[in-house]
Motif scaffolding. Structure first.
Motif, PDB file in Angstrom:
ATOM      1  N   MET A  91       0.847  -0.878  -0.245  1.00 38.87           N
ATOM      2  CA  MET A  91       0.000   0.262   0.110  1.00 38.87           C
ATOM      3  C   MET A  91       1.341   1.639   0.211  1.00 38.87           C
ATOM      4  N   SER A  92       0.905   2.250  -1.423  1.00 41.56           N
ATOM      5  CA  SER A  92       1.521   3.143  -0.740  1.00 41.56           C
ATOM      6  C   SER A  92       0.586   4.279  -0.582  1.00 41.56           C
ATOM      7  N   VAL A  93       1.062   5.787   0.444  1.00 39.00           N
ATOM      8  CA  VAL A  93       0.369   6.520   0.990  1.00 39.00           C
ATOM      9  C   VAL A  93       0.850   8.038   0.706  1.00 39.00           C
ATOM     10  N   ILE A  94      -0.047   8.748   0.084  1.00 38.87           N
ATOM     11  CA  ILE A  94       0.645   9.906   0.426  1.00 38.87           C
ATOM     12  C   ILE A  94      -0.129  11.018   1.324  1.00 38.87           C
ATOM     13  N   SER A  95       0.672  12.083   1.339  1.00 39.24           N
ATOM     14  CA  SER A  95      -0.444  12.655   2.998  1.00 39.24           C
ATOM     15  C   SER A  95      -0.423  14.406   2.161  1.00 39.24           C
ATOM     16  N   PHE A  96      -0.498  15.607   3.406  1.00 39.27           N
ATOM     17  CA  PHE A  96      -0.253  16.635   3.726  1.00 39.27           C
ATOM     18  C   PHE A  96      -0.119  17.330   4.459  1.00 39.27           C
ATOM     19  N   ASN A  97       0.330  18.253   4.813  1.00 38.29           N
ATOM     20  CA  ASN A  97       1.700  19.694   4.932  1.00 38.29           C
ATOM     21  C   ASN A  97       2.747  18.687   5.734  1.00 38.29           C
ATOM     22  N   ASN A  98       3.573  18.413   4.969  1.00 41.41           N
ATOM     23  CA  ASN A  98       4.792  17.874   5.210  1.00 41.41           C
ATOM     24  C   ASN A  98       5.106  18.432   6.735  1.00 41.41           C
ATOM     25  N   THR A  99       4.800  17.820   7.738  1.00 38.48           N
ATOM     26  CA  THR A  99       4.977  18.215   9.143  1.00 38.48           C
ATOM     27  C   THR A  99       6.165  17.353   9.641  1.00 38.48           C
ATOM     28  N   ILE A 100       6.921  17.162  11.214  1.00 42.12           N
ATOM     29  CA  ILE A 100       7.949  16.460  11.810  1.00 42.12           C
ATOM     30  C   ILE A 100       7.502  15.060  11.595  1.00 42.12           C
ATOM     31  N   PHE A 101       5.823  14.594  11.536  1.00 42.26           N
ATOM     32  CA  PHE A 101       4.736  13.175  11.672  1.00 42.26           C
ATOM     33  C   PHE A 101       5.631  13.033  10.475  1.00 42.26           C
ATOM     34  N   SER A 102       5.399  13.672   9.288  1.00 39.50           N
ATOM     35  CA  SER A 102       6.373  12.472   7.732  1.00 39.50           C
ATOM     36  C   SER A 102       7.083  12.292   7.818  1.00 39.50           C
ATOM     37  N   ARG A 103       7.903  13.478   8.782  1.00 40.88           N
ATOM     38  CA  ARG A 103       9.463  12.831   7.905  1.00 40.88           C
ATOM     39  C   ARG A 103      10.387  11.846   9.076  1.00 40.88           C
ATOM     40  N   PHE A 104       9.243  11.363  10.481  1.00 38.44           N
ATOM     41  CA  PHE A 104       9.423  10.401  11.502  1.00 38.44           C
ATOM     42  C   PHE A 104       9.296   9.626  11.489  1.00 38.44           C
ATOM     43  N   SER A 105       7.509   8.690  10.888  1.00 33.84           N
ATOM     44  CA  SER A 105       7.278   8.203  10.553  1.00 33.84           C
ATOM     45  C   SER A 105       8.235   7.200  10.059  1.00 33.84           C
ATOM     46  N   ASN A 106       7.295   6.030  10.126  1.00 33.53           N
ATOM     47  CA  ASN A 106       7.910   4.489   9.621  1.00 33.53           C
ATOM     48  C   ASN A 106       6.434   3.430   8.666  1.00 33.53           C
ATOM     49  N   PRO A 107       7.315   3.693   7.362  1.00 35.92           N
ATOM     50  CA  PRO A 107       8.721   4.624   6.901  1.00 35.92           C
ATOM     51  C   PRO A 107       8.152   5.904   6.546  1.00 35.92           C
ATOM     52  N   PRO A 108       8.708   6.610   6.457  1.00 39.51           N
ATOM     53  CA  PRO A 108       9.232   7.967   6.530  1.00 39.51           C
ATOM     54  C   PRO A 108       8.044   8.488   5.360  1.00 39.51           C
ATOM     55  N   LEU A 109       7.174   9.567   5.362  1.00 43.46           N
ATOM     56  CA  LEU A 109       5.441   9.949   4.662  1.00 43.46           C
ATOM     57  C   LEU A 109       6.301  10.203   3.345  1.00 43.46           C
ATOM     58  N   THR A 110       6.000  10.138   2.695  1.00 45.17           N
ATOM     59  CA  THR A 110       5.597  11.389   1.075  1.00 45.17           C
ATOM     60  C   THR A 110       4.450  11.767   1.420  1.00 45.17           C
ATOM     61  N   SER A 111       5.492  13.777   1.865  1.00 43.21           N
ATOM     62  CA  SER A 111       3.760  14.350   1.548  1.00 43.21           C
ATOM     63  C   SER A 111       3.771  15.702   1.034  1.00 43.21           C
ATOM     64  N   VAL A 112       2.483  16.556   0.613  1.00 47.05           N
ATOM     65  CA  VAL A 112       2.051  17.411   0.097  1.00 47.05           C
ATOM     66  C   VAL A 112       2.766  18.755   0.888  1.00 47.05           C
ATOM     67  N   ASP A 113       3.889  19.714   1.107  1.00 41.49           N
ATOM     68  CA  ASP A 113       4.257  21.080   1.541  1.00 41.49           C
ATOM     69  C   ASP A 113       3.449  21.591   1.295  1.00 41.49           C
ATOM     70  N   THR A 114       2.530  22.169   2.807  1.00 40.23           N
ATOM     71  CA  THR A 114       1.529  22.898   2.321  1.00 40.23           C
ATOM     72  C   THR A 114       2.405  24.207   3.015  1.00 40.23           C
TER      73      THR A 114
END
Length: 342
Positions: free
Chosen positions: A273-296
């Motif tokens: 399962m691939s995942v992309i999220s939003f906001n590019n917060t500190i959560f996205s950088r330190f999650s497991n695995p690190p999240l591809t995220s839209v930097d708002t």
């Protein structure tokens, strides 16, 4: 004895009225005179009585911040502290203080706003969200006090000053990122449908599917009201006869909960399962695995909201404008090509 304006004027060889104009940074006073007066102020240790000046100008030099949720909820969501950091940075440059609503319910937050306005405790307010039929927005319009919304106001964007991203475009690009990776079965997980950002990002997701001739499936779209009820939505999604191979998630905090649930269900990210999220917060950088995220650019949203509000306080505008902050995708390990899946 404390140093007075008259003492500064005498030492600088100017009139007391000139010192007052220097304190208000009047354009009528030359830079040479301003520098001389300020040098004398520093030499004599003169400090402006801000309270007295504000009283004369009928200004509090304070802006109110209206939280989306209760204080405890907002401070646990990484979006709010970051937008607050941007607001604080600009306010500090302009010598403004901030006052934050502390209510633990929607009604209590509204009462906080009314107290701020009626008690003349603030010069203006920043509403940190945009929501359908919001009594706070209606009240602020009636009260005729300067305010800015972080988010596109529902139904009346031309009447209200706001700062936002192009959330339709951002969600379209996020979905197309997954499509480019080869995914065709893509789910959409968002928050409360009462908030404008949810509606905008859903439209962007739908636009991307339509543009690529992919079927939109109603059962692939879930709107859990809070991160805590994500588990139920994800279990429903993964029990379908055909399940998604990728998810667009409209918030990093929701995405973190989704990663936990997928781990419980023994579904590997990104292999299954691939995942992309939003906001590019500190959560996205330190999650497991690190999240591809839209930097708002959350910080910039806050900074621009404060700038727009203070400009409005100083010189009210006839035509309300909007500021759109660009977004970009920060690619990390949570999304891979469908051909790479195990």
């Amino acid at each position: 004895m404390s140093v007075t304006i008259k003492d500064v004027a005498k030492k600088a060889g100017v009139a007391a009225s000139t010192v007052s104009r220097v304190l208000s940074d009047s354009p009528k006073i030359s830079e040479k005179t301003k520098n001389r007066v300020r040098s004398v102020m520093e030499e004599l240790g003169y400090h402006l009585n801000e309270n007295a000046r504000n009283l004369v100008q009928q200004s509090t030099k304070t802006i109110g911040i209206v939280m989306k949720n209760s204080a405890s909820e907002s401070l646990h969501d990484p979006f709010f502290p970051e937008v607050l950091r941007g607001i604080s940075a600009y306010c500090n440059k302009q010598d403004y203080s901030i006052s934050i609503t502390t209510g633990e319910s929607e009604e209590a937050i509204f009462k906080d706003v009314v107290k701020m306005v009626k008690g003349k405790k603030v010069d203006g307010l920043i509403v940190s969200y945009s929501k359908k039929d919001d009594q706070v927005i209606s009240y602020l319009q009636e009260a005729d006090i300067p305010f800015v919304v972080v988010g596109k106001p529902f139904g009346r964007p031309n009447e209200i000053l706001y700062v936002d991203n192009d959330n339709v475009l951002a969600a379209k690009e996020a979905t197309e990122h997954l499509i480019t990776l080869g995914h065709r079965e893509i789910g959409f997980i968002s928050g409360n449908k009462e908030f404008e950002v949810t509606d905008a990002r859903l439209h962007g997701y739908q636009d991307a599917l339509r543009n690529h001739q992919l079927n939109e499936r109603a059962d692939f779209i879930k709107n859990p009201a809070s991160p805590e009820v994500v588990r139920e939505s994800m279990q429903e999604l993964m029990q379908l006869p055909t399940t998604p191979t990728a998810l667009v998630v409209t918030d990093d905090l929701f995405a973190m909960h989704i990663l936990f649930v997928l781990r419980e269900l023994a579904i590997q990210v990104p292999e299954e399962m691939s995942v992309i999220s939003f906001n590019n917060t500190i959560f996205s950088r330190f999650s497991n695995p690190p999240l591809t995220s839209v930097d708002t650019q959350i910080y910039q949203l806050g900074f621009e909201a404060a700038r727009c509000l203070i400009d409005e306080i100083k010189e009210p505008s006839v035509v309300k404008r909007s500021v759109i902050i660009p977004t970009f995708i920060e690619e990390r390990e949570s999304s891979i090509s469908s051909s790479q899946k195990a």
